[in-house]
Design a protein around this motif. Sequence first.
Motif, PDB file in Angstrom:
ATOM      1  N   LEU A   1     -14.445 -37.624  -7.105  1.00  0.00           N
ATOM      2  CA  LEU A   1     -13.525 -36.498  -7.052  1.00  0.00           C
ATOM      3  C   LEU A   1     -12.173 -36.980  -6.544  1.00  0.00           C
ATOM      4  O   LEU A   1     -12.096 -37.683  -5.534  1.00  0.00           O
ATOM      5  CB  LEU A   1     -14.068 -35.406  -6.113  1.00  0.00           C
ATOM      6  CG  LEU A   1     -13.164 -34.210  -5.887  1.00  0.00           C
ATOM      7  CD1 LEU A   1     -13.015 -33.406  -7.166  1.00  0.00           C
ATOM      8  CD2 LEU A   1     -13.736 -33.326  -4.774  1.00  0.00           C
ATOM      9  N   ARG A   2     -11.132 -36.589  -7.230  1.00  0.00           N
ATOM     10  CA  ARG A   2      -9.783 -36.908  -6.795  1.00  0.00           C
ATOM     11  C   ARG A   2      -8.982 -35.620  -6.801  1.00  0.00           C
ATOM     12  O   ARG A   2      -9.020 -34.854  -7.765  1.00  0.00           O
ATOM     13  CB  ARG A   2      -9.136 -37.921  -7.731  1.00  0.00           C
ATOM     14  CG  ARG A   2      -7.726 -38.350  -7.322  1.00  0.00           C
ATOM     15  CD  ARG A   2      -7.203 -39.422  -8.253  1.00  0.00           C
ATOM     16  NE  ARG A   2      -8.022 -40.621  -8.176  1.00  0.00           N
ATOM     17  CZ  ARG A   2      -7.859 -41.662  -8.983  1.00  0.00           C
ATOM     18  NH1 ARG A   2      -6.933 -41.641  -9.919  1.00  0.00           N
ATOM     19  NH2 ARG A   2      -8.629 -42.716  -8.859  1.00  0.00           N
ATOM     20  N   TYR A  31     -17.571 -26.958  -4.427  1.00  0.00           N
ATOM     21  CA  TYR A  31     -16.807 -27.414  -3.282  1.00  0.00           C
ATOM     22  C   TYR A  31     -16.131 -26.265  -2.553  1.00  0.00           C
ATOM     23  O   TYR A  31     -15.568 -25.352  -3.185  1.00  0.00           O
ATOM     24  CB  TYR A  31     -15.720 -28.392  -3.737  1.00  0.00           C
ATOM     25  CG  TYR A  31     -16.251 -29.679  -4.317  1.00  0.00           C
ATOM     26  CD1 TYR A  31     -16.562 -29.770  -5.664  1.00  0.00           C
ATOM     27  CD2 TYR A  31     -16.443 -30.795  -3.510  1.00  0.00           C
ATOM     28  CE1 TYR A  31     -17.052 -30.941  -6.200  1.00  0.00           C
ATOM     29  CE2 TYR A  31     -16.919 -31.984  -4.041  1.00  0.00           C
ATOM     30  CZ  TYR A  31     -17.224 -32.042  -5.387  1.00  0.00           C
ATOM     31  OH  TYR A  31     -17.706 -33.219  -5.907  1.00  0.00           O
ATOM     32  N   ALA A  94      -8.169 -30.423   0.692  1.00  0.00           N
ATOM     33  CA  ALA A  94      -9.346 -31.238   0.957  1.00  0.00           C
ATOM     34  C   ALA A  94     -10.580 -30.503   0.462  1.00  0.00           C
ATOM     35  O   ALA A  94     -10.599 -29.268   0.410  1.00  0.00           O
ATOM     36  CB  ALA A  94      -9.465 -31.518   2.448  1.00  0.00           C
ATOM     37  N   GLN A  97     -18.142 -30.814  -0.210  1.00  0.00           N
ATOM     38  CA  GLN A  97     -19.199 -30.523  -1.169  1.00  0.00           C
ATOM     39  C   GLN A  97     -20.305 -29.763  -0.464  1.00  0.00           C
ATOM     40  O   GLN A  97     -21.309 -30.343  -0.029  1.00  0.00           O
ATOM     41  CB  GLN A  97     -19.733 -31.791  -1.816  1.00  0.00           C
ATOM     42  CG  GLN A  97     -20.680 -31.509  -2.977  1.00  0.00           C
ATOM     43  CD  GLN A  97     -21.070 -32.764  -3.715  1.00  0.00           C
ATOM     44  OE1 GLN A  97     -20.736 -33.864  -3.307  1.00  0.00           O
ATOM     45  NE2 GLN A  97     -21.797 -32.617  -4.807  1.00  0.00           N
ATOM     46  N   GLU A 113     -14.709 -34.235   2.866  1.00  0.00           N
ATOM     47  CA  GLU A 113     -14.936 -35.624   2.462  1.00  0.00           C
ATOM     48  C   GLU A 113     -13.800 -36.216   1.640  1.00  0.00           C
ATOM     49  O   GLU A 113     -13.587 -37.421   1.646  1.00  0.00           O
ATOM     50  CB  GLU A 113     -16.221 -35.740   1.628  1.00  0.00           C
ATOM     51  CG  GLU A 113     -17.483 -35.236   2.315  1.00  0.00           C
ATOM     52  CD  GLU A 113     -17.757 -33.784   2.014  1.00  0.00           C
ATOM     53  OE1 GLU A 113     -18.430 -33.131   2.829  1.00  0.00           O
ATOM     54  OE2 GLU A 113     -17.279 -33.271   0.980  1.00  0.00           O
ATOM     55  N   THR A 114     -13.101 -35.361   0.916  1.00  0.00           N
ATOM     56  CA  THR A 114     -12.090 -35.845  -0.032  1.00  0.00           C
ATOM     57  C   THR A 114     -10.764 -35.165   0.248  1.00  0.00           C
ATOM     58  O   THR A 114     -10.725 -33.939   0.421  1.00  0.00           O
ATOM     59  CB  THR A 114     -12.521 -35.566  -1.472  1.00  0.00           C
ATOM     60  OG1 THR A 114     -13.809 -36.133  -1.709  1.00  0.00           O
ATOM     61  CG2 THR A 114     -11.522 -36.147  -2.461  1.00  0.00           C
ATOM     62  N   TRP A 115      -9.703 -35.953   0.255  1.00  0.00           N
ATOM     63  CA  TRP A 115      -8.371 -35.455   0.562  1.00  0.00           C
ATOM     64  C   TRP A 115      -7.381 -35.862  -0.515  1.00  0.00           C
ATOM     65  O   TRP A 115      -7.494 -36.933  -1.120  1.00  0.00           O
ATOM     66  CB  TRP A 115      -7.896 -36.042   1.894  1.00  0.00           C
ATOM     67  CG  TRP A 115      -8.643 -35.518   3.073  1.00  0.00           C
ATOM     68  CD1 TRP A 115      -9.888 -35.903   3.486  1.00  0.00           C
ATOM     69  CD2 TRP A 115      -8.205 -34.511   3.981  1.00  0.00           C
ATOM     70  NE1 TRP A 115     -10.249 -35.185   4.610  1.00  0.00           N
ATOM     71  CE2 TRP A 115      -9.238 -34.327   4.926  1.00  0.00           C
ATOM     72  CE3 TRP A 115      -7.058 -33.747   4.096  1.00  0.00           C
ATOM     73  CZ2 TRP A 115      -9.140 -33.394   5.969  1.00  0.00           C
ATOM     74  CZ3 TRP A 115      -6.957 -32.835   5.135  1.00  0.00           C
ATOM     75  CH2 TRP A 115      -7.996 -32.666   6.058  1.00  0.00           C
TER      76      TRP A 115
END
Length: 125
Positions: A1-2, A31, A94, A97, A113-115
């Motif tokens: 994921l981006r 998410y 951000a 999940q 988890e993803t930024w």
Amino acid sequence: LRLTESGGDWGQPGGSLTLSCAASGLTLDFYAIGWFRQAPGKEREGVAAISSSDVKTYYADSVKGRFTISKDGNPVYLQMNSLEPEDTAVYYCAADQGGRFSNYVPIHPREFETWGRGTQVVVSS
């Protein structure tokens, strides 16, 4: 994921801006999404967040009634109204999940988890 933020710009006090957070090639149904901001010399703070179910939201007191987070797949939006100079910051989205249809709204940065890399908002007359 981006994640990629966009929509950052210069805005006048009392004006409006809309930020977008786009996921690369994925739906964000699984998410929870949060928006954070960091002003120069200050710590990153949570602004708004929405559950993966799109049902539950969270707003910081400083933006309550002025900002609205919305999510319907991809992207996620942050509608910013009644802008104030104190809203000047780099805004990050951000993702957490948390599973599809979850009503849990993560708030703390460590839950995500993803930024994205951020988008700059400047509010000034």
